[in-house]
Design an enzyme around this catalytic site. Structure first.
Site, short mmCIF file in Angstrom:
data_model
loop_
_atom_site.label_atom_id
_atom_site.label_comp_id
_atom_site.label_asym_id
_atom_site.label_seq_id
_atom_site.Cartn_x
_atom_site.Cartn_y
_atom_site.Cartn_z
N HIS A 145 33.62 24.11 66.92
CA HIS A 145 34.20 25.44 67.13
C HIS A 145 35.07 25.41 68.37
CE1 HIS A 145 30.77 26.21 64.48
NE2 HIS A 145 31.63 27.02 63.92
N LYS A 191 43.26 29.93 56.80
CA LYS A 191 42.70 28.59 56.97
C LYS A 191 43.59 27.53 56.35
CE LYS A 191 40.07 28.65 52.69
NZ LYS A 191 38.97 28.08 51.95
N ARG A 246 20.99 25.42 53.07
CA ARG A 246 21.49 26.53 52.26
C ARG A 246 20.77 26.53 50.93
NH1 ARG A 246 27.96 26.01 53.58
NH2 ARG A 246 27.68 26.15 55.85
N CYS A 268 27.68 28.04 63.67
CA CYS A 268 28.59 28.85 64.49
C CYS A 268 27.90 29.70 65.56
CB CYS A 268 29.48 29.74 63.63
SG CYS A 268 29.77 29.17 61.97
N GLN A 304 26.74 19.07 58.87
CA GLN A 304 28.18 19.30 58.96
C GLN A 304 28.72 18.58 60.19
OE1 GLN A 304 27.96 23.68 59.10
NE2 GLN A 304 29.34 23.63 57.36
N HIS A 309 36.94 27.48 63.43
CA HIS A 309 35.88 26.62 62.87
C HIS A 309 36.59 25.43 62.23
CE1 HIS A 309 33.12 30.24 62.33
NE2 HIS A 309 34.31 30.81 62.36
N ASP A 322 30.67 19.54 62.49
CA ASP A 322 31.17 20.86 62.81
C ASP A 322 31.78 20.90 64.20
OD1 ASP A 322 31.56 23.44 62.09
OD2 ASP A 322 29.45 24.03 62.14
ZN LIG Z 1 31.61 27.77 62.03
#
Ligand SMILES: [Zn+2]
Ligand SMILES: [Zn+2]
Length: 643
Positions: free
Chosen positions: A385, A465, A363, A334, A381, A511, A383
């Site tokens: 945004h 979410k 992680r 992010c 990910q 996200h 991912d």
């Molecule tokens: Zn994010």
């Protein structure tokens, strides 16, 4: 007192009757299938006395609550069997799981397969004894004294953590007594088919500084037929285990020399990943996303601004020192996308901005929770945004929903469970923002006619979410996709855009990940397909097999033609019997086997077999290329969204 049933009928009964009595008076056929009851929403034993008006609902094995009571009683039966056979074993805890149960015992050695057989036989005998299961209550000091006298140190430790002035319940069946909140089946004889599954080590309270306990797993069902069906399903799950299939098909390994939770993608696994990534990137470009890349480390200060250092430290690798600064291996993508947004002055006309990245993050997860590809320490990910105006949330979420279902369907998933999570107790952002964002998410779901459930209070602290779970071929649910509104990061990073009014406003950030992580999604895919990937994803789409050495050149020519047409083909020219070569290709889960003997060479054809043994007959090479092309198109292109 007035006892009301769920269907609205009621009976007037004298106070003091048990739940079981009240139910039988109310014409509920009180057979052995009724195992407990819900009284005013609370699950209780059938022997519980009723004192006042109540809504009573009988519980059977067919409900999750009923199954929990059933399995929890089963674990007590197992514990009684263990105590009878191994009196020095100490009791700790024994919960019911979704399809099974376990009990953790403190014992000086692991239980052996022979022990398990004995325990299982003894448990069946205890079921036959048909012992009534009785509840009793103690004060806290009485309970401590009782379990101390029994030599149950772990139970004493548990009780010491309970509130002082509340009664503490225990359940007995024969001479066996266990500290327990209950409820339970009326007798041990209510359990039908009973089976122990396996053993494992487990730390007391899940903490590796505590003693190692011996865990025994088991399961139970009302009938042998149901138990057999369940065991067959467990076998199928084992057969499809992605760690096993991943090794058999040479897709991935996780090696201790590299480090736990860190994945090596071997050529065939890497090829599937490449196909997934290419598909993902292509679709994102077509759907209005900009693709970006970001580094794997960044200054620790960036993670202070984002709040990760304060709120996410336990999940991050330790920072590293480089020259005079500290750097952090990234746990999320992010902040990088935020910094790209921030690199320009933005106007309301620029929004929405959508940045997508297959971003690899790291992680820290405890070694004990790592599990194949499903729980790892380094993963990528899928991912993205989205930065938008508040009035664009609904439209953006609608698009993401369409996109998510399209992507997941292409990978063969057709059943979804959707959850909308609302404001938790600890949250940032005003009431008004939450209400606006939550209703935008809800409107998007309704607008797309998506059935969903509300998960009250389960939103992230920074916004509501939507989570989407997929159901795999074995009926298991996996949470993969998530769409999260965020009010917090735009504030922390002081994001802005110039509105129509010429003033600065704060954008909303969304996200979203569709597959979640490529590693985990790949693990799910392997198990969903049992390694038999659909043709568009199969690392080898066709193997061309020679019957004798005579067809060497012909087979090589066929492979070259298939490759030239853009397909993934391989030759098997080994000097082996054709039956053996076909079995090998089937084991490798290759979608098509093309057999070439002298007859095929002469007619310029191949004899085509599917991996499940189907015979597609003789085809010309161009005919097979056409067939393969159609199949791949059917699996991908035709599924594209219509808007
Ligand atoms: Zn994010
Ligand atoms: Zn219990």
């Amino acid at each position: 007192m007035k006892i009301t049933l769920k269907d609205g009928t009621f009976r007037d009964l004298p106070a003091g009757q048990t739940v079981g009595e009240a139910l039988s008076v109310a014409d509920v056929a009180l057979g052995p299938d009724i195992i407990a009851a819900k009284v005013n929403g609370m699950i209780v034993d059938l022997s519980r006395e009723l004192r006042e008006d109540a809504l009573v609902e009988p519980l059977r094995f067919d409900s999750p609550d009923g199954r929990e009571v059933y399995r929890h009683t089963s674990t007590h039966i197992m514990a009684q069997a263990v105590k009878e056979l191994f009196p020095t074993a100490q009791l700790t805890i024994g919960p019911a799981l979704e399809d099974s149960f376990y009990y953790d015992f403190a014992y000086d050695r692991p239980f052996t397969p022979e022990d398990l057989e004995k325990i299982e036989a003894r448990a069946r005998e205890i079921i036959k004894r048909n012992l009534p299961i009785k509840r009793r209550e103690f004060s806290k000091p009485q309970a401590i004294e009782f379990f101390r006298a029994c030599g149950e140190a772990y139970k004493v430790e548990l009780i010491e953590g309970f509130p002082d002035n509340e009664p503490i319940s225990a359940y007995s069946q024969g001479a066996f007594v266990d500290l327990c909140r209950g409820p339970h089946l009326p007798t041990t004889g209510h359990v039908g088919a009973f089976k122990l599954l396996n053993t494992a080590g487990a730390y007391w309270r899940g903490d590796e500084r505590n003693p190692m306990l011996q865990r025994i797993y088991g399961t139970s069902f009302p009938t042998q037929a149901e138990l057999d069906a369940h065991l067959a399903r467990l076998e199928e799950i084992k057969r499809r285990d992605h760690r096993k299939v991943g090794k058999e098909l040479d897709l991935i390994t996780i090696q201790d020399e590299i480090g736990p939770g860190l994945v090596l993608w071997h050529p065939k696994g890497a090829l599937i990943r490449l196909l997934i990534e290419n598909f993902w990137r292509e679709q994102h470009l077509q759907n209005g996303y900009d693709l970006v890349y970001s580094p794997h480390v960044a200054r620790l200060d960036l993670w202070k601004t984002s709040g990760h250092v304060d709120y996410y430290r336990d999940n991050m690798f330790t920072p590293m020192k480089v020259e005079a600064s500290e750097y952090q291996l990234k746990p999320m993508n992010c902040p990088f996308h935020i910094m790209i947004y921030k690199s320009h002055l933005r106007s309301y006309r620029d929004l929405p901005i959508r940045y997508g990245e297959l971003g690899t993050v790291y992680r820290y997860e405890r070694t004990g929770v790592l599990h194949g590809l499903l729980r790892v320490r380094g993963f990528t990910q899928d991912d993205a945004h989205l930065f938008c105006r508040p009035d664009q949330i609904e439209g953006e979420v609608s698009r993401v929903l369409d996109f998510t279902f399209f992507i997941l369907r292409t990978f063969g998933f057709t059943e979804f469970e959707v959850y909308l999570s609302t404001k938790p107790e600890k949250a940032v952002g005003s009431e008004e923002r939450w209400a606006q964002a939550t209703s935008a998410l809800e409107a998007a779901l309704k607008g797309r006619s998506v059935a969903y459930e509300i998960d009250p209070g389960e939103g992230v602290f920074y916004g509501p979410k939507i989570d989407i779970k997929i159901k795999d071929a074995l009926g298991r649910s996996w949470q993969c996709s998530t769409i999260q509104v965020d009010f917090n990061n735009p504030e922390r990073f002081e994001l802005g855009y110039i509105g129509e009014d010429g003033k600065s406003h704060q954008p909303i950030m969304i996200h979203r990940a569709l597959m979640g992580s490529i590693e985990r999604f790949f693990g799910i895919l392997i198990e969903h397909f049992g390694g038999a990937f659909p043709t568009w994803l199969a690392p080898v789409q066709a193997t061309v097999l020679s019957i004798t050495d005579n067809q060497r050149d012909y087979v090589a020519g066929v492979v070259a033609q298939l490759k030239a047409a853009g397909f993934r083909a391989e030759a098997d020219l080994r000097n082996e019997k054709i039956g053996f070569k076909i079995r090998e290709a089937e084991k490798a889960k290759v979608p098509f086997m093309l057999v070439a003997g002298d007859r095929e060479v002469q007619s310029g054809t191949v004899s085509v077999r599917g991996r499940s043994g189907s015979n597609l007959g003789s085809m010309s090479i161009s005919g097979f290329v056409e067939h393969l092309g159609q199949e791949v198109r059917r699996q991908t292109r035709d599924l594209q969204p219509t808007n």
